[in-house]
Enzyme design. Structure first.
Site, short mmCIF file in Angstrom:
data_model
loop_
_atom_site.label_atom_id
_atom_site.label_comp_id
_atom_site.label_asym_id
_atom_site.label_seq_id
_atom_site.Cartn_x
_atom_site.Cartn_y
_atom_site.Cartn_z
CG LEU A 1 -6.63 -28.31 2.74
CD1 LEU A 1 -5.62 -29.37 2.34
CD2 LEU A 1 -6.66 -28.15 4.26
N GLY A 2 -8.34 -25.96 -0.16
CA GLY A 2 -9.66 -26.01 -0.79
C GLY A 2 -10.78 -26.34 0.16
CB VAL A 3 -11.36 -26.86 3.49
CG1 VAL A 3 -11.08 -28.26 3.00
CG2 VAL A 3 -10.15 -26.27 4.21
CG LEU A 4 -15.47 -22.48 2.40
CD1 LEU A 4 -16.91 -22.07 2.12
CD2 LEU A 4 -14.55 -21.30 2.17
CB ILE A 5 -11.69 -23.84 8.31
CG1 ILE A 5 -10.90 -22.54 8.12
CG2 ILE A 5 -11.09 -24.99 7.53
CD1 ILE A 5 -9.47 -22.62 8.59
CG HIS B 1 -0.36 0.16 2.52
ND1 HIS B 1 -0.12 -0.91 3.35
CD2 HIS B 1 0.06 1.25 3.21
CE1 HIS B 1 0.41 -0.48 4.48
NE2 HIS B 1 0.54 0.82 4.42
CG ASP C 1 0.05 -4.16 2.73
OD1 ASP C 1 0.11 -3.63 1.61
OD2 ASP C 1 0.07 -3.50 3.79
N GLY D 1 3.19 6.61 8.03
CA GLY D 1 4.57 6.86 7.61
C GLY D 1 5.51 5.76 8.05
CG ASN D 2 6.24 4.19 12.01
OD1 ASN D 2 5.63 4.93 12.77
ND2 ASN D 2 7.55 4.01 12.08
CB SER D 3 3.34 1.89 5.85
OG SER D 3 2.06 1.63 6.31
#
Length: 460
Positions: free
Chosen positions: A259-263, A100, A130, A202-204
Site C-alpha cells: 500500500l505504501g503507508v506508515l500506520i 531459519h 520465515d 528442534g520443533n521449528s
C-alpha cells in the site's frame, strides 16, 4: 468421584489415530554447514546460552540440535550440524519448513519415520515469513499431510504438534489455540497463530494439526525468558504458508501486496481526538511518495476502518490483508477522514525490498517561539531539515519544558506538521492553531521524527 473422572477422560480428545495417520509425512531435517571465513554466527539461534540468561524477554525462532549446543562459534574449523522439522506436502517430495532451519546450510538431509534418509535441495525461501521450500531428490509416491484452512480456526480448539525437539524424533505435544492474528515485532505480514502447545528447539518447521488431522500451521517461534518453552508458541497460518509455497514452487520468489503507508495503533485518546466512538482501525501516519496509497488519494490522518469488506480492528490487521492481495488487483477501503467515512479504491503495488532508513533530523539549538500553554518552543524549518527529512511544511521543536508537549512524548528536533487536524505550514499557523485549542480535551499532533511520521496525543 470415579464416575466424574471417567466422564472427564471421555471428554478429552484422543490423538492416537491422528498421530498414526500423519507421522509418516512429518520429517526430521538435519543440516550441515561448512565453516566459512568471516562467518560470525550460526544460521540458527543468534544467541548462545549465556546470552539467553542476559536477555529477560524476547521472541525467538528455535533451531538448535544437540549436536551443536551453542550453534558453533566464530571462525570454527569443524562443520556445524543442526536440526529442525518439516512436513511433506506433495507425493513427489516438496517439503515445507522454516527458513531459519536451512539458512546457510551446505547439505540438507530429510529423514522419514521409516528411517530413510534422503538428500534434499533448497527450492527457495521467503525470509519475511520465515519459510523455506525443499525438494527431496528422487522423491516418488511419498506420504503427504492433509492441508486444512487456518481461516476456519477458532480460539480454544485443540491442536497438536509433531516434531523433533532437542533431537527427540517424532515427539507429539498438544494444546489449544490461544489467540489468532498475532503480529510479532519480527514480522508484520504474518498473522501468527498463538498456542500453548509445548514447542522447543528442534520443533521449528514442524506441522500444527487440528483434530481433523489437517495441517493448519507451521510451528515457528516461541516467547521465552529461558530459551525453552514457557506456554506461548506461534505458528505460521497454513493459508499464508501455502500461498508462499505455491509462489516459490511456480516462480521461485514471493511477491506481496503493498500500500505504501506508515500506520500506527489507534488508542483511546487518539480515537477521541479523531471523533471515533471506540479505538479501532489503522491510523495513517505517513503516505509514501509515488505509492499506491498516494495515487488512490489516501492522506496522513486517515483511519482505515475496513479493507475489502473486512474490519480492521487493530493496526496490525492491515499489513497481512494487503500482503495477501495479488499485485495489480484493486482493493476497496473504508476510511475515516475528518469525521466522515469515505470509500477509496487502490490498485495494490508490489512490496519493495527494505531500503535504507532516512536521515535523522538534526536538533535545533537556536531560540524559537515560546508556546507557554503547551510547554515547548518552535521555530521555522531550516533548509537543512527540509532536505534531510523530505518535508516541505511545518515547524521544528527547539525546546521542551514541563507541560502537555513533554507528557505527549514530543521531543526537541521533532517537526510538527499538523495540530488538532489543522495543517501547520509556518510559525504563524502554529500560533493560531494553539490559540484555538479546546480546553481539557485530547488533540492529535502529527510529528516527523527521524524521517518517519507519527501521531501523538496531547491534552492542553
Amino acid at each position: 468421584m470415579a464416575l466424574a473422572q471417567s466422564a472427564t477422560a471421555r471428554s478429552l480428545p484422543d490423538f492416537t489415530e491422528l498421530v498414526e495417520e500423519n507421522s509418516s509425512a512429518v520429517v526430521n531435517i538435519s543440516t550441515t554447514t561448512e565453516p566459512k571465513a568471516g562467518r560470525s554466527r550460526s544460521h540458527g539461534l543468534p544467541f548462545n546460552d549465556r546470552q539467553f540468561e542476559q536477555l529477560p524477554e524476547f521472541f525467538q525462532d528455535f533451531f538448535r540440535g544437540p549436536q551443536s549446543p551453542h550453534g558453533g562459534g566464530p571462525g570454527g574449523s569443524v562443520p556445524r550440524q543442526s536440526m529442525g522439522s518439516g512436513f511433506i506436502v506433495s507425493s513427489d517430495g516438496y517439503v515445507l519448513t522454516n527458513n531459519h532451519v536451512v539458512e546457510g546450510a551446505d547439505e540438507i538431509i530429510v529423514r522419514l519415520n521409516d528411517r530413510r534418509e534422503l538428500p534434499a535441495r533448497l527450492v527457495g525461501t521467503d525470509p519475511r515469513s520465515d519459510m523455506a521450500v525443499l525438494k527431496i531428490e528422487d522423491g516418488n509416491d511419498l506420504p503427504v499431510v492433509s492441508i486444512g484452512r487456518s481461516s476456519d480456526l477458532k480460539v480454544g480448539e485443540w491442536v497438536l504438534a509433531i516434531g523433533s525437539p532437542f533431537g527427540f524424533d517424532y515427539t507429539v505435544t498438544a494444546g489449544i489455540v490461544s489467540a489468532l492474528g498475532r503480529s510479532l515485532p519480527s514480522e508484520n505480514y504474518v498473522p501468527f497463530i498463538q498456542t500453548d502447545v509445548a514447542i522447543n528447539p528442534g520443533n521449528s518447521g514442524g506441522p500444527l494439526f487440528n483434530l481433523d488431522g489437517n495441517v493448519i500451521g507451521i510451528n515457528s517461534q516461541i516467547y521465552t525468558r529461558s530459551g525453552g518453552f514457557m506456554g506461548v508458541s506461534f505458528a505460521i497460518p497454513i493459508d499464508d504458508a501455502m500461498n508462499v509455497f505455491r509462489q516459490i514452487r511456480d516462480k521461485g520468489s514471493v511477491s506481496r501486496g503493498w500500500l505504501g503507508v506508515l500506520i500506527q495503533e489507534v488508542n483511546r485518546d487518539l480515537a477521541q481526538s479523531f471523533g471515533l466512538k471506540r479505538p479501532r482501525g489503522a491510523l495513517v501516519a505517513e503516505v509514501m511518495a509515488g505509492s499506491p496509497a498516494e495515487k488512490a488519494g489516501l492522506k496522513a490522518g486517515d483511519i482505515v476502518l475496513e479493507y475489502e469488506g473486512e474490519e480492521v480492528v487493530l493496526s496490525s490487521d492491515l499489513p497481512p490483508m494487503v500482503g495477501r492481495t495479488p499485485v495489480g488487483e484493486t482493493a476497496s477501503m473504508e476510511v475515516m477522514r475528518e469525521g466522515r467515512q469515505i470509500t477509496l479504491d487502490v490498485e495494490i503495488g508490489k512490496l519493495p525490498e527494505e531500503g535504507e532508513a532516512r536521515a535523522s533530523a538534526p536538533a535545533s539549538s537556536s531560540p524559537g517561539l515560546s508556546s507557554a500553554p503547551l510547554g515547548m518552543s518552535v521555530e521555522p524549518l531550516s533548509d537543512e531539515i527540509r532536505d534531510s527529512l523530505g518535508v516541505s511544511d511545518g515547524v521544528v521543536v527547539s525546546d521542551i519544558a514541563q507541560g502537555p508537549a513533554l507528557t505527549a512524548g514530543i521531543r526537541p528536533g521533532d517537526v510538527i506538521t499538523e495540530l488538532n487536524r489543522r495543517p501547520i505550514g509556518s510559525v504563524k499557523d502554529f500560533r493560531e492553531a494553539v490559540a484555538s485549542l479546546p480546553e481539557d480535551s485530547a488533540v492529535s499532533v502529527r510529528v516527523v521524527r527521524q524521517g518517519r511520521a507519527i501521531y501523538l496525543v496531547m491534552k492542553p
